[in-house]
Design an enzyme around this catalytic site. Sequence first.
Site, PDB file in Angstrom:
ATOM      1  N   ARG A   1      40.889  32.734  42.477  1.00 13.27           N
ATOM      2  CA  ARG A   1      39.662  32.509  42.083  1.00 13.27           C
ATOM      3  C   ARG A   1      39.445  30.933  42.534  1.00 13.27           C
ATOM      4  NH1 ARG A   1      39.017  36.849  41.356  1.00 13.27           N
ATOM      5  NH2 ARG A   1      38.662  37.927  39.274  1.00 13.27           N
TER       6      ARG A   1
ATOM      7  N   CYS B   1      33.929  35.760  32.546  1.00  9.08           N
ATOM      8  CA  CYS B   1      35.102  35.656  32.059  1.00  9.08           C
ATOM      9  C   CYS B   1      35.606  34.027  31.523  1.00  9.08           C
ATOM     10  CB  CYS B   1      36.433  36.162  33.074  1.00  9.08           C
ATOM     11  SG  CYS B   1      36.131  37.774  33.244  1.00  9.08           S
TER      12      CYS B   1
ATOM     13  N   GLU C   1      38.697  29.784  33.230  1.00 10.03           N
ATOM     14  CA  GLU C   1      38.104  30.236  34.351  1.00 10.03           C
ATOM     15  C   GLU C   1      36.749  29.544  34.671  1.00 10.03           C
ATOM     16  OE1 GLU C   1      36.655  34.281  36.484  1.00 10.03           O
ATOM     17  OE2 GLU C   1      38.678  34.163  35.688  1.00 10.03           O
TER      18      GLU C   1
END
Length: 314
Positions: free
Chosen positions: A187, A236, A306
Amino acid sequence: MISAETVTLTADLMSGLSGRVSYNEPMSEHTSLQIGGSAAVYFQPEGLASLTQFMKRAHAQGVPFLVLGGGSNILFGDGGFDGVVVSTKGFRTIETQVTDKGLFIRAGAGVSLAQVVLAAEKESGQGIEGLAGIPGTLGGAVFGNAGSFGSEIKDAVIAVTIVSMDGQFRVLRKGDGRADGLNFSYRKSGIAENTVIVSVDMRLPIGDSATIAAKSHECLIKKRQTQPLSFHSAGCVFKNPLNGYAGALIEHAGCKGLTQGGIEVSMVHANFFINRGGGTAADYLSLMERVGSMVRAKFDVELSPEIRIIGDMI
Protein backbone atom coordinates in the site's frame (compact mmCIF):
# COMPACT_ATOMS: atom_id res chain seq x y z
CA MET A 1 -11.72 26.37 10.05
CA ILE A 2 -10.53 28.51 7.11
CA SER A 3 -8.20 31.24 8.33
CA ALA A 4 -8.19 34.84 7.11
CA GLU A 5 -4.49 34.40 6.30
CA THR A 6 -5.26 31.56 3.89
CA VAL A 7 -7.97 33.60 2.18
CA THR A 8 -5.51 36.46 1.64
CA LEU A 9 -2.73 34.20 0.36
CA THR A 10 -4.89 32.17 -2.01
CA ALA A 11 -6.34 35.22 -3.75
CA ASP A 12 -2.86 35.91 -5.17
CA LEU A 13 -1.92 32.25 -5.47
CA MET A 14 -4.75 31.36 -7.84
CA SER A 15 -4.60 34.49 -9.99
CA GLY A 16 -4.46 33.70 -13.73
CA LEU A 17 -4.38 29.90 -13.37
CA SER A 18 -6.42 28.01 -15.93
CA GLY A 19 -8.84 25.39 -14.69
CA ARG A 20 -11.66 25.16 -12.19
CA VAL A 21 -11.15 27.24 -9.05
CA SER A 22 -13.71 27.40 -6.26
CA TYR A 23 -13.58 28.64 -2.66
CA ASN A 24 -14.95 27.02 0.51
CA GLU A 25 -15.65 23.86 -1.46
CA PRO A 26 -17.49 21.11 0.51
CA MET A 27 -15.27 18.04 0.42
CA SER A 28 -18.27 15.82 1.05
CA GLU A 29 -18.99 16.35 -2.67
CA HIS A 30 -15.60 14.94 -3.68
CA THR A 31 -15.23 11.84 -1.50
CA SER A 32 -16.81 8.41 -1.71
CA LEU A 33 -17.75 8.65 1.98
CA GLN A 34 -19.60 11.92 1.34
CA ILE A 35 -18.14 13.31 4.55
CA GLY A 36 -16.01 16.35 5.26
CA GLY A 37 -15.96 20.07 5.83
CA SER A 38 -14.89 22.66 3.28
CA ALA A 39 -11.50 23.23 1.69
CA ALA A 40 -10.34 26.83 1.49
CA VAL A 41 -9.75 26.35 -2.25
CA TYR A 42 -10.50 23.56 -4.71
CA PHE A 43 -8.38 23.62 -7.86
CA GLN A 44 -8.70 21.36 -10.89
CA PRO A 45 -5.89 22.45 -13.25
CA GLU A 46 -6.64 22.52 -16.95
CA GLY A 47 -3.24 21.20 -17.94
CA LEU A 48 0.36 20.60 -16.97
CA ALA A 49 1.45 24.24 -17.33
CA SER A 50 -1.23 25.46 -14.95
CA LEU A 51 -0.43 22.71 -12.44
CA THR A 52 3.31 23.42 -12.52
CA GLN A 53 2.74 27.14 -12.06
CA PHE A 54 0.48 26.49 -9.09
CA MET A 55 2.97 24.14 -7.44
CA LYS A 56 5.81 26.66 -7.77
CA ARG A 57 3.67 29.44 -6.28
CA ALA A 58 2.36 27.30 -3.42
CA HIS A 59 5.90 26.17 -2.55
CA ALA A 60 7.24 29.73 -2.62
CA GLN A 61 4.38 31.11 -0.52
CA GLY A 62 4.16 28.21 1.92
CA VAL A 63 0.48 27.55 1.24
CA PRO A 64 -0.55 23.99 2.25
CA PHE A 65 -2.15 21.84 -0.42
CA LEU A 66 -3.41 18.31 -0.84
CA VAL A 67 -3.59 16.15 -3.96
CA LEU A 68 -6.95 14.42 -4.52
CA GLY A 69 -7.86 11.76 -7.07
CA GLY A 70 -11.21 10.00 -6.86
CA GLY A 71 -11.60 10.61 -3.13
CA SER A 72 -12.16 6.92 -2.42
CA ASN A 73 -9.57 6.29 0.30
CA ILE A 74 -9.73 9.46 2.33
CA LEU A 75 -11.51 10.99 5.31
CA PHE A 76 -11.77 14.79 5.49
CA GLY A 77 -12.32 16.30 8.91
CA ASP A 78 -15.55 18.05 9.77
CA GLY A 79 -13.59 21.26 10.36
CA GLY A 80 -12.34 21.35 6.79
CA PHE A 81 -8.91 21.82 5.24
CA ASP A 82 -7.17 25.18 5.58
CA GLY A 83 -5.39 25.00 2.22
CA VAL A 84 -5.81 24.08 -1.44
CA VAL A 85 -7.15 20.74 -2.64
CA VAL A 86 -5.64 19.97 -6.05
CA SER A 87 -7.73 17.59 -8.13
CA THR A 88 -6.17 15.39 -10.84
CA LYS A 89 -9.51 14.79 -12.58
CA GLY A 90 -8.45 16.99 -15.51
CA PHE A 91 -5.76 14.50 -16.55
CA ARG A 92 -7.96 11.93 -18.26
CA THR A 93 -6.27 10.85 -21.51
CA ILE A 94 -5.56 7.17 -22.14
CA GLU A 95 -3.47 5.61 -24.93
CA THR A 96 -2.78 1.96 -25.71
CA GLN A 97 -0.30 0.35 -28.08
CA VAL A 98 0.46 -3.31 -28.71
CA THR A 99 4.19 -3.87 -29.22
CA ASP A 100 6.50 -6.88 -29.40
CA LYS A 101 7.04 -6.39 -25.65
CA GLY A 102 3.35 -6.53 -24.82
CA LEU A 103 0.61 -3.95 -24.28
CA PHE A 104 1.81 -0.43 -23.47
CA ILE A 105 -0.65 1.86 -21.68
CA ARG A 106 -0.12 5.54 -20.92
CA ALA A 107 -2.96 7.05 -18.92
CA GLY A 108 -3.58 10.29 -17.07
CA ALA A 109 -3.75 10.21 -13.28
CA GLY A 110 -7.41 11.23 -13.36
CA VAL A 111 -8.51 8.22 -15.41
CA SER A 112 -10.51 5.79 -13.30
CA LEU A 113 -8.80 2.52 -12.48
CA ALA A 114 -11.87 0.76 -13.89
CA GLN A 115 -11.22 2.40 -17.28
CA VAL A 116 -7.62 1.17 -17.26
CA VAL A 117 -8.70 -2.40 -16.46
CA LEU A 118 -11.23 -2.27 -19.32
CA ALA A 119 -8.66 -0.81 -21.74
CA ALA A 120 -6.24 -3.61 -20.90
CA GLU A 121 -8.97 -6.21 -21.33
CA LYS A 122 -9.93 -4.78 -24.73
CA GLU A 123 -6.34 -5.14 -25.97
CA SER A 124 -5.76 -8.55 -24.29
CA GLY A 125 -3.36 -7.10 -21.73
CA GLN A 126 -2.95 -9.57 -18.89
CA GLY A 127 -2.12 -9.08 -15.21
CA ILE A 128 -4.44 -6.46 -13.70
CA GLU A 129 -7.74 -8.36 -13.82
CA GLY A 130 -7.67 -8.62 -10.01
CA LEU A 131 -7.95 -4.83 -9.77
CA ALA A 132 -11.43 -4.86 -11.32
CA GLY A 133 -13.93 -3.18 -9.04
CA ILE A 134 -11.44 -1.08 -7.09
CA PRO A 135 -12.82 2.50 -7.05
CA GLY A 136 -10.87 5.70 -7.56
CA THR A 137 -8.36 7.01 -10.08
CA LEU A 138 -5.20 5.53 -11.54
CA GLY A 139 -3.07 8.15 -9.80
CA GLY A 140 -4.48 7.24 -6.41
CA ALA A 141 -4.12 3.53 -7.15
CA VAL A 142 -0.43 3.97 -7.98
CA PHE A 143 0.27 6.27 -5.02
CA GLY A 144 -1.19 3.70 -2.63
CA ASN A 145 -0.10 0.62 -4.63
CA ALA A 146 -3.65 -0.69 -4.84
CA GLY A 147 -4.07 -4.43 -4.87
CA SER A 148 -6.64 -7.20 -4.76
CA PHE A 149 -6.91 -10.94 -5.45
CA GLY A 150 -3.13 -11.32 -5.54
CA SER A 151 -2.56 -8.45 -7.99
CA GLU A 152 -0.90 -5.11 -7.24
CA ILE A 153 -0.68 -2.13 -9.56
CA LYS A 154 3.11 -2.06 -9.11
CA ASP A 155 3.41 -5.23 -11.19
CA ALA A 156 2.30 -3.35 -14.31
CA VAL A 157 3.81 0.11 -13.73
CA ILE A 158 7.06 0.96 -15.52
CA ALA A 159 7.15 4.76 -15.08
CA VAL A 160 5.25 7.60 -13.41
CA THR A 161 5.31 11.24 -14.50
CA ILE A 162 5.05 13.66 -11.60
CA VAL A 163 5.25 17.32 -10.65
CA SER A 164 7.13 17.63 -7.38
CA MET A 165 6.17 19.88 -4.47
CA ASP A 166 8.44 22.67 -5.77
CA GLY A 167 6.99 22.49 -9.29
CA GLN A 168 9.67 20.35 -10.95
CA PHE A 169 8.59 17.99 -13.75
CA ARG A 170 10.08 14.49 -13.44
CA VAL A 171 9.69 10.94 -14.71
CA LEU A 172 10.17 8.22 -12.10
CA ARG A 173 11.15 4.84 -13.56
CA LYS A 174 10.73 1.56 -11.75
CA GLY A 175 14.03 -0.06 -10.90
CA ASP A 176 16.19 3.04 -11.29
CA GLY A 177 17.37 2.68 -7.68
CA ARG A 178 16.74 6.28 -6.66
CA ALA A 179 15.83 6.82 -3.01
CA ASP A 180 13.21 9.37 -4.09
CA GLY A 181 11.91 7.25 -6.95
CA LEU A 182 9.45 4.37 -7.17
CA ASN A 183 9.88 2.08 -4.19
CA PHE A 184 6.74 -0.02 -4.00
CA SER A 185 5.71 -1.93 -0.91
CA TYR A 186 2.39 -2.90 0.69
CA ARG A 187 0.00 0.00 0.00
CA LYS A 188 2.92 2.34 -0.67
CA SER A 189 4.72 3.59 -3.77
CA GLY A 190 7.57 5.61 -2.31
CA ILE A 191 6.19 8.72 -4.04
CA ALA A 192 6.36 11.70 -1.70
CA GLU A 193 3.26 13.31 -0.22
CA ASN A 194 2.10 16.45 -2.06
CA THR A 195 3.66 15.18 -5.27
CA VAL A 196 1.15 15.28 -8.12
CA ILE A 197 1.07 12.21 -10.32
CA VAL A 198 0.27 13.40 -13.84
CA SER A 199 0.40 10.17 -15.85
CA VAL A 200 1.37 6.52 -15.56
CA ASP A 201 3.09 4.18 -18.04
CA MET A 202 2.24 0.49 -17.79
CA ARG A 203 3.27 -2.65 -19.67
CA LEU A 204 1.35 -5.92 -19.65
CA PRO A 205 1.96 -9.25 -21.37
CA ILE A 206 -0.53 -10.26 -24.05
CA GLY A 207 -2.85 -13.09 -23.06
CA ASP A 208 -6.02 -14.79 -24.17
CA SER A 209 -8.79 -12.21 -24.39
CA ALA A 210 -11.59 -14.56 -23.31
CA THR A 211 -9.65 -15.74 -20.27
CA ILE A 212 -8.78 -12.16 -19.27
CA ALA A 213 -12.39 -11.01 -19.61
CA ALA A 214 -13.64 -14.00 -17.59
CA LYS A 215 -11.17 -13.35 -14.76
CA SER A 216 -12.00 -9.62 -14.61
CA HIS A 217 -15.70 -10.47 -14.47
CA GLU A 218 -15.11 -13.10 -11.77
CA CYS A 219 -13.15 -10.65 -9.60
CA LEU A 220 -15.83 -7.98 -10.02
CA ILE A 221 -18.59 -10.40 -9.04
CA LYS A 222 -16.63 -11.51 -5.96
CA LYS A 223 -16.19 -7.89 -4.87
CA ARG A 224 -19.90 -7.23 -5.26
CA GLN A 225 -20.66 -10.30 -3.16
CA THR A 226 -18.15 -9.61 -0.39
CA GLN A 227 -17.94 -5.81 -0.19
CA PRO A 228 -20.68 -3.20 0.47
CA LEU A 229 -20.26 -1.50 -2.91
CA SER A 230 -23.78 -0.07 -2.90
CA PHE A 231 -23.06 2.05 0.21
CA HIS A 232 -20.88 5.12 0.71
CA SER A 233 -17.53 4.02 2.09
CA ALA A 234 -13.82 4.83 1.83
CA GLY A 235 -12.82 1.26 1.06
CA CYS A 236 -10.77 -0.71 3.56
CA VAL A 237 -10.37 1.18 6.83
CA PHE A 238 -7.33 -0.65 8.22
CA LYS A 239 -4.28 -2.25 6.63
CA ASN A 240 -3.95 -6.00 6.89
CA PRO A 241 -1.51 -6.85 9.70
CA LEU A 242 1.36 -9.23 9.11
CA ASN A 243 0.07 -12.77 8.57
CA GLY A 244 -3.56 -11.81 8.97
CA TYR A 245 -6.59 -9.96 7.62
CA ALA A 246 -8.02 -6.88 9.28
CA GLY A 247 -11.56 -7.76 8.25
CA ALA A 248 -11.42 -11.19 9.89
CA LEU A 249 -9.95 -9.77 13.11
CA ILE A 250 -12.64 -7.08 13.28
CA GLU A 251 -15.39 -9.62 12.62
CA HIS A 252 -14.10 -12.11 15.20
CA ALA A 253 -13.75 -9.33 17.75
CA GLY A 254 -17.53 -8.91 17.49
CA CYS A 255 -17.51 -5.54 15.71
CA LYS A 256 -19.78 -6.23 12.73
CA GLY A 257 -22.82 -3.98 12.85
CA LEU A 258 -21.38 -1.58 15.44
CA THR A 259 -22.57 1.98 14.85
CA GLN A 260 -21.48 5.47 15.79
CA GLY A 261 -23.81 8.20 14.64
CA GLY A 262 -24.41 7.60 10.94
CA ILE A 263 -21.40 5.30 10.49
CA GLU A 264 -21.65 1.51 10.69
CA VAL A 265 -19.19 -1.39 10.54
CA SER A 266 -20.49 -3.19 7.46
CA MET A 267 -22.26 -6.50 7.94
CA VAL A 268 -20.93 -7.55 4.52
CA HIS A 269 -17.22 -6.86 5.14
CA ALA A 270 -16.05 -5.76 8.60
CA ASN A 271 -13.12 -3.71 7.27
CA PHE A 272 -15.54 -1.35 5.54
CA PHE A 273 -17.29 1.41 7.49
CA ILE A 274 -20.35 2.69 5.65
CA ASN A 275 -22.07 6.06 5.86
CA ARG A 276 -25.76 5.29 6.25
CA GLY A 277 -26.61 8.98 6.08
CA GLY A 278 -25.65 11.95 8.19
CA GLY A 279 -22.34 10.43 9.27
CA THR A 280 -19.52 12.75 10.29
CA ALA A 281 -15.76 12.46 10.43
CA ALA A 282 -16.01 12.52 14.22
CA ASP A 283 -18.36 9.51 14.08
CA TYR A 284 -15.98 7.68 11.77
CA LEU A 285 -12.88 8.32 13.91
CA SER A 286 -14.71 7.33 17.08
CA LEU A 287 -15.78 4.06 15.49
CA MET A 288 -12.20 3.43 14.33
CA GLU A 289 -11.01 3.86 17.90
CA ARG A 290 -13.68 1.51 19.27
CA VAL A 291 -12.92 -1.19 16.70
CA GLY A 292 -9.17 -0.84 17.14
CA SER A 293 -9.57 -1.15 20.89
CA MET A 294 -11.73 -4.27 20.62
CA VAL A 295 -9.30 -5.97 18.25
CA ARG A 296 -6.37 -5.04 20.50
CA ALA A 297 -8.12 -6.45 23.57
CA LYS A 298 -9.04 -9.75 21.93
CA PHE A 299 -6.00 -10.45 19.73
CA ASP A 300 -3.24 -8.11 20.98
CA VAL A 301 -2.94 -6.75 17.43
CA GLU A 302 -2.57 -3.05 16.64
CA LEU A 303 -4.45 -2.08 13.48
CA SER A 304 -3.04 0.73 11.31
CA PRO A 305 -5.28 2.99 9.18
CA GLU A 306 -5.29 2.40 5.45
CA ILE A 307 -7.41 5.47 4.77
CA ARG A 308 -5.84 8.94 4.76
CA ILE A 309 -7.16 11.27 7.46
CA ILE A 310 -6.96 14.93 6.45
CA GLY A 311 -7.81 18.34 7.87
CA ASP A 312 -9.32 19.64 11.08
CA MET A 313 -11.54 17.18 12.89
CA ILE A 314 -13.60 19.84 14.69
